[in-house]
Design a protein around this motif. Structure first.
Motif, PDB file in Angstrom:
ATOM      1  N   ASN A  24      -2.342   2.519   0.208  1.00  0.00           N
ATOM      2  CA  ASN A  24      -2.206   3.623   1.161  1.00  0.00           C
ATOM      3  C   ASN A  24      -3.561   4.110   1.658  1.00  0.00           C
ATOM      4  O   ASN A  24      -3.784   4.261   2.863  1.00  0.00           O
ATOM      5  CB  ASN A  24      -1.446   4.787   0.519  1.00  0.00           C
ATOM      6  N   MET A  25      -4.465   4.375   0.717  1.00  0.00           N
ATOM      7  CA  MET A  25      -5.768   4.912   1.099  1.00  0.00           C
ATOM      8  C   MET A  25      -6.572   3.894   1.909  1.00  0.00           C
ATOM      9  O   MET A  25      -7.214   4.247   2.917  1.00  0.00           O
ATOM     10  CB  MET A  25      -6.553   5.351  -0.136  1.00  0.00           C
ATOM     11  N   ILE A  26      -6.535   2.631   1.491  1.00  0.00           N
ATOM     12  CA  ILE A  26      -7.254   1.595   2.219  1.00  0.00           C
ATOM     13  C   ILE A  26      -6.726   1.502   3.648  1.00  0.00           C
ATOM     14  O   ILE A  26      -7.498   1.440   4.615  1.00  0.00           O
ATOM     15  CB  ILE A  26      -7.102   0.234   1.512  1.00  0.00           C
ATOM     16  N   TYR A  27      -5.403   1.511   3.792  1.00  0.00           N
ATOM     17  CA  TYR A  27      -4.812   1.368   5.118  1.00  0.00           C
ATOM     18  C   TYR A  27      -5.141   2.571   6.011  1.00  0.00           C
ATOM     19  O   TYR A  27      -5.512   2.408   7.182  1.00  0.00           O
ATOM     20  CB  TYR A  27      -3.296   1.207   5.016  1.00  0.00           C
ATOM     21  N   LEU A  28      -4.997   3.775   5.475  1.00  0.00           N
ATOM     22  CA  LEU A  28      -5.226   4.974   6.290  1.00  0.00           C
ATOM     23  C   LEU A  28      -6.685   5.092   6.735  1.00  0.00           C
ATOM     24  O   LEU A  28      -6.959   5.441   7.891  1.00  0.00           O
ATOM     25  CB  LEU A  28      -4.809   6.227   5.507  1.00  0.00           C
ATOM     26  N   ILE A  29      -7.615   4.810   5.831  1.00  0.00           N
ATOM     27  CA  ILE A  29      -9.036   4.863   6.206  1.00  0.00           C
ATOM     28  C   ILE A  29      -9.343   3.796   7.247  1.00  0.00           C
ATOM     29  O   ILE A  29      -9.989   4.065   8.274  1.00  0.00           O
ATOM     30  CB  ILE A  29      -9.939   4.689   4.966  1.00  0.00           C
ATOM     31  N   SER A  30      -8.863   2.567   6.999  1.00  0.00           N
ATOM     32  CA  SER A  30      -9.134   1.470   7.928  1.00  0.00           C
ATOM     33  C   SER A  30      -8.520   1.736   9.292  1.00  0.00           C
ATOM     34  O   SER A  30      -9.146   1.512  10.328  1.00  0.00           O
ATOM     35  CB  SER A  30      -8.590   0.157   7.351  1.00  0.00           C
ATOM     36  N   ARG A  31      -7.278   2.215   9.302  1.00  0.00           N
ATOM     37  CA  ARG A  31      -6.597   2.478  10.567  1.00  0.00           C
ATOM     38  C   ARG A  31      -7.290   3.586  11.347  1.00  0.00           C
ATOM     39  O   ARG A  31      -7.473   3.484  12.571  1.00  0.00           O
ATOM     40  CB  ARG A  31      -5.137   2.858  10.293  1.00  0.00           C
ATOM     41  N   THR A  32      -7.698   4.642  10.652  1.00  0.00           N
ATOM     42  CA  THR A  32      -8.362   5.759  11.328  1.00  0.00           C
ATOM     43  C   THR A  32      -9.695   5.332  11.928  1.00  0.00           C
ATOM     44  O   THR A  32     -10.021   5.679  13.076  1.00  0.00           O
ATOM     45  CB  THR A  32      -8.586   6.919  10.343  1.00  0.00           C
ATOM     46  N   LEU A  33     -10.476   4.559  11.194  1.00  0.00           N
ATOM     47  CA  LEU A  33     -11.773   4.113  11.695  1.00  0.00           C
ATOM     48  C   LEU A  33     -11.618   3.102  12.820  1.00  0.00           C
ATOM     49  O   LEU A  33     -12.451   3.030  13.724  1.00  0.00           O
ATOM     50  CB  LEU A  33     -12.595   3.492  10.554  1.00  0.00           C
ATOM     51  N   LEU A  44       0.161   8.014   8.607  1.00  0.00           N
ATOM     52  CA  LEU A  44       0.422   8.883   7.458  1.00  0.00           C
ATOM     53  C   LEU A  44       1.870   9.358   7.444  1.00  0.00           C
ATOM     54  O   LEU A  44       2.492   9.444   6.376  1.00  0.00           O
ATOM     55  CB  LEU A  44      -0.536  10.078   7.480  1.00  0.00           C
ATOM     56  N   LEU A  45       2.419   9.664   8.617  1.00  0.00           N
ATOM     57  CA  LEU A  45       3.827  10.077   8.683  1.00  0.00           C
ATOM     58  C   LEU A  45       4.756   8.962   8.197  1.00  0.00           C
ATOM     59  O   LEU A  45       5.769   9.214   7.539  1.00  0.00           O
ATOM     60  CB  LEU A  45       4.183  10.485  10.111  1.00  0.00           C
ATOM     61  N   GLY A  46       4.392   7.718   8.502  1.00  0.00           N
ATOM     62  CA  GLY A  46       5.158   6.592   7.980  1.00  0.00           C
ATOM     63  C   GLY A  46       5.070   6.497   6.469  1.00  0.00           C
ATOM     64  O   GLY A  46       6.061   6.215   5.786  1.00  0.00           O
ATOM     65  N   VAL A  47       3.883   6.769   5.931  1.00  0.00           N
ATOM     66  CA  VAL A  47       3.683   6.783   4.478  1.00  0.00           C
ATOM     67  C   VAL A  47       4.571   7.842   3.840  1.00  0.00           C
ATOM     68  O   VAL A  47       5.195   7.613   2.791  1.00  0.00           O
ATOM     69  CB  VAL A  47       2.194   7.044   4.141  1.00  0.00           C
ATOM     70  N   MET A  48       4.670   9.011   4.461  1.00  0.00           N
ATOM     71  CA  MET A  48       5.491  10.088   3.913  1.00  0.00           C
ATOM     72  C   MET A  48       6.972   9.703   3.875  1.00  0.00           C
ATOM     73  O   MET A  48       7.694  10.065   2.944  1.00  0.00           O
ATOM     74  CB  MET A  48       5.312  11.364   4.754  1.00  0.00           C
ATOM     75  N   LEU A  49       7.431   8.955   4.884  1.00  0.00           N
ATOM     76  CA  LEU A  49       8.819   8.498   4.875  1.00  0.00           C
ATOM     77  C   LEU A  49       9.064   7.578   3.676  1.00  0.00           C
ATOM     78  O   LEU A  49      10.126   7.636   3.045  1.00  0.00           O
ATOM     79  CB  LEU A  49       9.142   7.765   6.175  1.00  0.00           C
TER      80      LEU A  49
END
Length: 210
Positions: A24-33, A44-49
């Motif tokens: 999760n953290m790897i994906y969110l950081i990579s996607r944001t950058l 992140l909303l997808g992660v919450m689902l």
């Protein structure tokens, strides 16, 4: 009803898990950058689902299954402890990369961002460990409805995870640059996360089912 002490303890465990290295953290950081803050928030909303799916599964039978089949609980418990130790080793083994060293990702539309965030979390073994092995440890049949207790703990974990991951998304660029110019702090981060994971593994291995 879950006691405040139990709720606080589970929130601390949830914080340790969400701050530890993982998909999760790897994906969110990579996607944001790669694609920007809005893309990170949609992901992140997808992660919450994905978390909601795990909560529903927990409420609909995991706790009852552990109560009915203690051997299954013990198997899952030790498998979870071994997996956490494996994560800890991967954080500090020679040649390991920090979670703050992101991957390059393709530019994707919002619908795919949401789906990828959901799938990343749904198939994240670290989250499965949290819900299948750790959460039942905080449920006490003597305190009332197991369904309500599981829901309370689950939504506590979601709240902690959402706040931490939102902060990560909003500060991903600054975090990456700051750590990227300070290799010593990257090593500290890896050892800190390894220590948290090892502590969780030990607690899990020696915890008795209720």
């Amino acid at each position: 009803m879950v006691s405040l002490g139990t709720l606080f303890a589970f929130a601390i465990v949830s914080l340790g898990m969400v701050c530890s290295p993982g998909p999760n953290m790897i994906y969110l950081i990579s996607r944001t950058l790669t694609q920007g803050r809005i893309a990170g928030i949609i992901s992140l909303l997808g992660v919450m689902l994905g978390f909601l799916i795990y909560i529903m599964a927990t409420m609909l039978g995991l706790t009852a299954l552990f109560t009915a089949v203690p051997v299954f609980f013990e198997t899952v418990k030790f498998a979870g402890a071994i997996y956490l130790l494996w994560l800890a080793w991967n954080a500090i083994k020679p040649g390991s990369a920090s979670i703050l060293e992101p991957r390059k990702l393709a530019i994707d539309p919002p619908r795919k961002l949401f789906l990828m965030g959901f799938m990343t979390n749904l198939f994240n073994p670290k989250i499965a460990v949290l819900y299948v092995s750790l959460l039942p440890q905080f449920v006490d049949p003597a305190r009332g409805s197991l369904l309500l207790q599981s829901a309370t703990l689950g939504f506590t974990q979601i709240t902690v995870s959402f706040i931490v991951n939102l902060l990560i998304v909003c500060t991903a660029s600054k975090i990456s640059v700051w750590f990227g110019t300070r290799p010593t702090w990257l090593r500290v981060q890896r050892w800190l996360m390894a220590s948290v994971l090892t502590g969780l593994a030990v607690r899990l291995a020696f915890e008795h089912g209720k």
